[in-house]
Design a protein around this motif. Structure first.
Motif, PDB file in Angstrom:
ATOM      1  N   GLU A  25      16.888  37.031  58.607  1.00 42.38           N
ATOM      2  CA  GLU A  25      16.741  36.860  57.151  1.00 42.38           C
ATOM      3  C   GLU A  25      15.353  36.337  56.806  1.00 42.38           C
ATOM      4  O   GLU A  25      14.713  36.798  55.861  1.00 42.38           O
ATOM      5  N   GLU A  26      14.896  35.350  57.594  1.00 40.85           N
ATOM      6  CA  GLU A  26      13.566  34.768  57.349  1.00 40.85           C
ATOM      7  C   GLU A  26      12.475  35.822  57.486  1.00 40.85           C
ATOM      8  O   GLU A  26      11.578  35.921  56.643  1.00 40.85           O
ATOM      9  N   VAL A  27      12.530  36.590  58.568  1.00 39.94           N
ATOM     10  CA  VAL A  27      11.457  37.562  58.822  1.00 39.94           C
ATOM     11  C   VAL A  27      11.551  38.709  57.812  1.00 39.94           C
ATOM     12  O   VAL A  27      10.534  39.182  57.296  1.00 39.94           O
ATOM     13  N   ALA A  28      12.778  39.124  57.500  1.00 43.54           N
ATOM     14  CA  ALA A  28      12.949  40.190  56.495  1.00 43.54           C
ATOM     15  C   ALA A  28      12.372  39.738  55.149  1.00 43.54           C
ATOM     16  O   ALA A  28      11.770  40.534  54.419  1.00 43.54           O
ATOM     17  N   ALA A  29      12.541  38.437  54.842  1.00 42.92           N
ATOM     18  CA  ALA A  29      12.073  37.922  53.546  1.00 42.92           C
ATOM     19  C   ALA A  29      10.546  37.973  53.444  1.00 42.92           C
ATOM     20  O   ALA A  29       9.999  37.976  52.336  1.00 42.92           O
ATOM     21  N   GLU A  30       9.851  38.029  54.590  1.00 41.17           N
ATOM     22  CA  GLU A  30       8.390  38.165  54.531  1.00 41.17           C
ATOM     23  C   GLU A  30       8.006  39.530  53.947  1.00 41.17           C
ATOM     24  O   GLU A  30       6.903  39.695  53.425  1.00 41.17           O
ATOM     25  N   GLY A  31       8.886  40.488  54.099  1.00 45.55           N
ATOM     26  CA  GLY A  31       8.757  41.747  53.368  1.00 45.55           C
ATOM     27  C   GLY A  31       7.821  42.793  53.938  1.00 45.55           C
ATOM     28  O   GLY A  31       7.799  43.918  53.425  1.00 45.55           O
ATOM     29  N   VAL A  32       7.044  42.447  54.974  1.00 41.43           N
ATOM     30  CA  VAL A  32       6.005  43.380  55.414  1.00 41.43           C
ATOM     31  C   VAL A  32       6.074  43.755  56.893  1.00 41.43           C
ATOM     32  O   VAL A  32       5.260  44.551  57.362  1.00 41.43           O
ATOM     33  N   TRP A  33       6.999  43.180  57.643  1.00 47.70           N
ATOM     34  CA  TRP A  33       6.996  43.442  59.094  1.00 47.70           C
ATOM     35  C   TRP A  33       8.137  44.338  59.560  1.00 47.70           C
ATOM     36  O   TRP A  33       7.968  45.115  60.499  1.00 47.70           O
ATOM     37  N   LEU A  34       9.306  44.192  58.966  1.00 45.82           N
ATOM     38  CA  LEU A  34      10.510  44.844  59.491  1.00 45.82           C
ATOM     39  C   LEU A  34      10.995  45.980  58.602  1.00 45.82           C
ATOM     40  O   LEU A  34      10.728  45.998  57.392  1.00 45.82           O
ATOM     41  N   GLY A  35      11.753  46.880  59.212  1.00 46.06           N
ATOM     42  CA  GLY A  35      12.471  47.878  58.433  1.00 46.06           C
ATOM     43  C   GLY A  35      13.598  47.215  57.664  1.00 46.06           C
ATOM     44  O   GLY A  35      13.901  47.590  56.520  1.00 46.06           O
ATOM     45  N   THR A  36      14.204  46.207  58.268  1.00 42.27           N
ATOM     46  CA  THR A  36      15.280  45.461  57.609  1.00 42.27           C
ATOM     47  C   THR A  36      14.721  44.699  56.411  1.00 42.27           C
ATOM     48  O   THR A  36      13.701  44.029  56.527  1.00 42.27           O
ATOM     49  N   GLU A  37      15.411  44.802  55.293  1.00 44.65           N
ATOM     50  CA  GLU A  37      14.950  44.125  54.075  1.00 44.65           C
ATOM     51  C   GLU A  37      15.958  43.069  53.640  1.00 44.65           C
ATOM     52  O   GLU A  37      17.126  43.105  54.047  1.00 44.65           O
TER      53      GLU A  37
END
Ligand SMILES: CC(C)(COP(=O)(O)OP(=O)(O)OC[C@H]1O[C@@H](n2cnc3c(N)ncnc32)[C@H](O)[C@@H]1OP(=O)(O)O)[C@@H](O)C(=O)NCCC(=O)NCCS
Length: 195
Positions: A25-37
């Motif tokens: 959730e934390e990394v997805a919230a960064e919005g620019v690294w993962l396919g997962t949103e």
């Protein structure tokens, strides 16, 4: 870059799932690294990991900071029945840039080999410099760019880079597979027969 620190990389356990979901959730919230949103289905993802614990084609690894035992990274490899291992990984923002990604990636590649994969593949956003540098450092090569491919929550459609790494030494110099000639209609730039 800071030197690598003592961490533990090991197979995920059921008790790790909530912390791994929080990290995602934390990394997805960064919005620019993962396919997962943000807003992804936590329950479904947790179930996928739990089912993976008993699935010999899947290995999900976690990275724990040795001292407090905090979960700071997670990576998954899934080996398709045709022998290709698909990789994904993420680290907490404060655990990047000190070599942990390399430790996690090496362990994922070992897991892929142990499951008989002949090749590892992944997709990465074209702007993700730390990830691309990490993958290049382990021998991955860029195999292509898929254009206007992934619709994001913003409505924009992003390109992605395909990267691959042969794991079977017989494939290191490339195999043209079927032995049949490439279709003449293929663009010259990618025709093996004309190489
Ligand atoms: C991608 C990721 C796993 C890399 O792990 P890491 O431990 O941070 O990687 P490293 O510290 O080994 O750095 C990898 C390379 O990127 C470089 N790098 C690190 N941070 C950087 C930055 N902010 N900008 C540019 N380059 C950077 C490093 O110098 C290193 O290159 P080098 O080997 O040529 O020196 C991690 O950054 C991460 O989880 N990012 C967010 C999620 C993500 O992007 N996942 C991958 C999706 S495909």
């Amino acid at each position: 870059m800071m030197p690598a620190v003592a961490v533990i990389v090991r197979e995920m356990r059921a008790a790790d799932v909530p912390a791994a979901l929080d990290l995602l959730e934390e990394v997805a919230a960064e919005g620019v690294w993962l396919g997962t949103e943000p807003g992804f289905d936590r329950h479904r993802r947790g179930q996928y990991w739990l089912e993976g614990l008993a699935d010999p084609t899947v290995s999900t690894l976690v990275v724990l900071d040795a001292a407090p035992g905090r979960l700071v990274g997670q990576g998954t490899v899934h080996v398709a029945r045709y022998g290709v291992a698909e990789l994904g990984m993420n680290l907490a923002a404060d655990s990047r840039g000190r070599g942990l990604g390399g430790q996690l990636l090496d362990a994922l590649l070992d897991a892929a080999r142990a499951r008989g994969a002949h090749k590892a593949v992944l997709q990465v956003w074209p702007h993700n410099e730390p990830a691309i540098r990490l993958y290049l450092s382990r021998g991955f090569v860029v195999e292509g760019r898929i254009r206007a491919h992934y619709r994001r929550a913003s409505g924009l459609v992003w390109d992605a880079i395909l990267m691959g790494l042969p794991l079977d030494p017989d494939l290191v110099d490339g195999s043209h597979g079927s032995g049949l000639p490439d279709a003449p209609g293929l663009p010259r730039s990618i025709r093996i027969a004309d190489a």
